[in-house]
Design a protein around this motif. Structure first.
Motif, short mmCIF file in Angstrom:
data_model
loop_
_atom_site.label_atom_id
_atom_site.label_comp_id
_atom_site.label_asym_id
_atom_site.label_seq_id
_atom_site.Cartn_x
_atom_site.Cartn_y
_atom_site.Cartn_z
N PRO A 89 22.88 54.94 8.24
CA PRO A 89 23.90 53.87 8.27
C PRO A 89 23.55 52.83 9.34
CG PRO A 89 24.94 56.03 8.20
CD PRO A 89 23.47 56.27 8.45
N PHE A 90 23.78 51.58 8.99
CA PHE A 90 23.44 50.47 9.89
C PHE A 90 24.65 49.56 10.05
CE2 PHE A 90 22.10 46.02 10.30
CZ PHE A 90 21.30 46.09 11.43
N ARG A 91 24.90 49.12 11.28
CA ARG A 91 26.01 48.21 11.57
C ARG A 91 25.64 47.34 12.76
NH1 ARG A 91 31.75 48.06 11.06
NH2 ARG A 91 32.77 47.07 12.84
N LYS A 92 25.86 46.04 12.61
CA LYS A 92 25.57 45.12 13.71
C LYS A 92 26.48 43.90 13.62
CE LYS A 92 21.83 42.65 16.08
NZ LYS A 92 22.08 43.34 17.38
N GLN A 93 26.94 43.43 14.78
CA GLN A 93 27.75 42.22 14.84
C GLN A 93 26.88 41.08 15.36
OE1 GLN A 93 31.25 43.37 17.17
NE2 GLN A 93 32.40 43.50 15.27
N VAL A 94 27.01 39.93 14.72
CA VAL A 94 26.21 38.77 15.11
C VAL A 94 27.13 37.58 15.38
CG1 VAL A 94 24.18 39.53 13.82
CG2 VAL A 94 25.86 38.07 12.71
N ASP A 95 26.68 36.71 16.27
CA ASP A 95 27.45 35.55 16.68
C ASP A 95 27.20 34.40 15.70
OD1 ASP A 95 27.49 32.85 18.42
OD2 ASP A 95 28.90 34.29 19.27
N ILE A 96 28.25 33.98 14.98
CA ILE A 96 28.09 32.97 13.93
C ILE A 96 27.69 31.60 14.48
CG2 ILE A 96 29.26 31.71 12.08
CD1 ILE A 96 30.84 34.25 11.49
N PRO A 97 28.36 31.07 15.53
CA PRO A 97 27.94 29.76 16.05
C PRO A 97 26.47 29.74 16.46
CG PRO A 97 30.09 30.32 16.91
CD PRO A 97 29.58 31.54 16.20
N ALA A 98 26.00 30.84 17.06
CA ALA A 98 24.59 30.90 17.45
C ALA A 98 23.68 30.92 16.23
CB ALA A 98 24.34 32.13 18.32
N LEU A 99 24.11 31.62 15.16
CA LEU A 99 23.32 31.65 13.93
C LEU A 99 23.16 30.25 13.35
CD1 LEU A 99 24.71 34.68 11.86
CD2 LEU A 99 22.61 34.58 13.20
#
Length: 269
Positions: free
Chosen positions: A160-170
């Motif tokens: 299982p894989f889970r990660k949170q990413v910062d949308i403005p930075a993307l």
């Protein structure tokens, strides 16, 4: 039938067999990763009773005769063949099983984009290196009520894989977290946290909590204070992590928290 014709037919048969083998090798060379929803056909050399058609479950598992569930989600076809062969050996079913897997129907070559996006749904991975920012764009971008964080879930190497990413930075192109997505991944954009302001505010109502937003900025979001109000008489009702509700007298530079209720009182003069 003449010997010449027989030789020609034989040559054609050999060429077709070679082409089929090449095509099969090419399909495995693409290193396609099995994903939930994929339909496969598993064959074991000289053991037709162990051949089975199966579907990869949402948890990445196939149920195989005599050995039970085998985790193959996220594995390449070659790796999945090896996993089933090892399970057959470990279960003392066969000593040296030769397992072959064919992808019958590819259902998992898409990504679900859900939550606060303009067009939620499932989208095909058009390339093998499609990234989170590209998938958000395919979904029409985020809504005005979207949070600044997207959560990516799926499987990597069968785990299982889970990660949170910062949308403005993307979206600014400055993030190293613009991940390459895998078939079966889910991109979820939550609704942004909010606060409520009422009392002597020009525009009472519910507003989005911006990053590091201060009390002064929250008041400005509500249109500022009326002529009868006082910025020195702001009170915040807040629910603590233990569930208790408290009322505080904040400084204008204090940071607003999600769920805060700001009450602007009248001036005493």
């Amino acid at each position: 039938m003449s010997p010449k014709l027989l030789r020609s037919i034989g040559a054609i048969a050999i060429a077709l067999a070679a082409a089929a083998a090449t095509a099969q090798d090419a399909s495995k060379a693409t290193d396609y990763r099995l994903a939930p929803g994929d339909s496969i056909r598993v064959q074991v050399y000289q053991n037709p009773d162990l051949s089975v058609d199966a579907r990869v479950s949402e948890s990445g598992v196939v149920n195989y005769p005599l050995i039970g569930p085998v985790q193959i989600g996220g594995l390449s076809i070659t790796e999945a063949e090896r996993a089933i062969a090892q399970a057959l050996q470990k279960g003392n079913i066969l000593k040296q099983p030769q397992v072959n897997i064919n992808l019958v129907q590819q259902r998992g070559n898409n990504v679900a984009v859900l939550g606060q996006v303009q067009k939620p749904g499932r989208f095909n991975l058009e390339t093998t290196n499609m990234r989170v920012s590209e998938m958000l764009a395919a979904a029409g971008g985020i809504t005005t009520t979207a949070d600044e964080v997207a959560t990516i879930t799926g499987t990597r190497n069968g785990q299982p894989f889970r990660k949170q990413v910062d949308i403005p930075a993307l979206l600014s192109g400055k993030s190293g977290d613009d991940l390459v997505l895998s078939p079966g991944d889910t991109v979820y954009v939550e609704k942004a946290p909010t606060f409520y302001i009422y009392g002597e505010a020009q525009r009472p109502g519910n507003y989005r909590v911006e990053r590091n937003m201060t009390v002064m900025q929250a008041i400005a979001a509500g249109g500022g204070i009326t002529a009868r109000g006082s910025q020195n008489r702001v009170r915040i009702t807040r629910t603590n992590p233990d569930g208790k509700t408290v009322e505080i007298s904040p400084r204008l530079t204090d940071v607003v928290q999600p769920g805060d209720v700001l009450f602007v009182r009248e001036s005493i003069f």
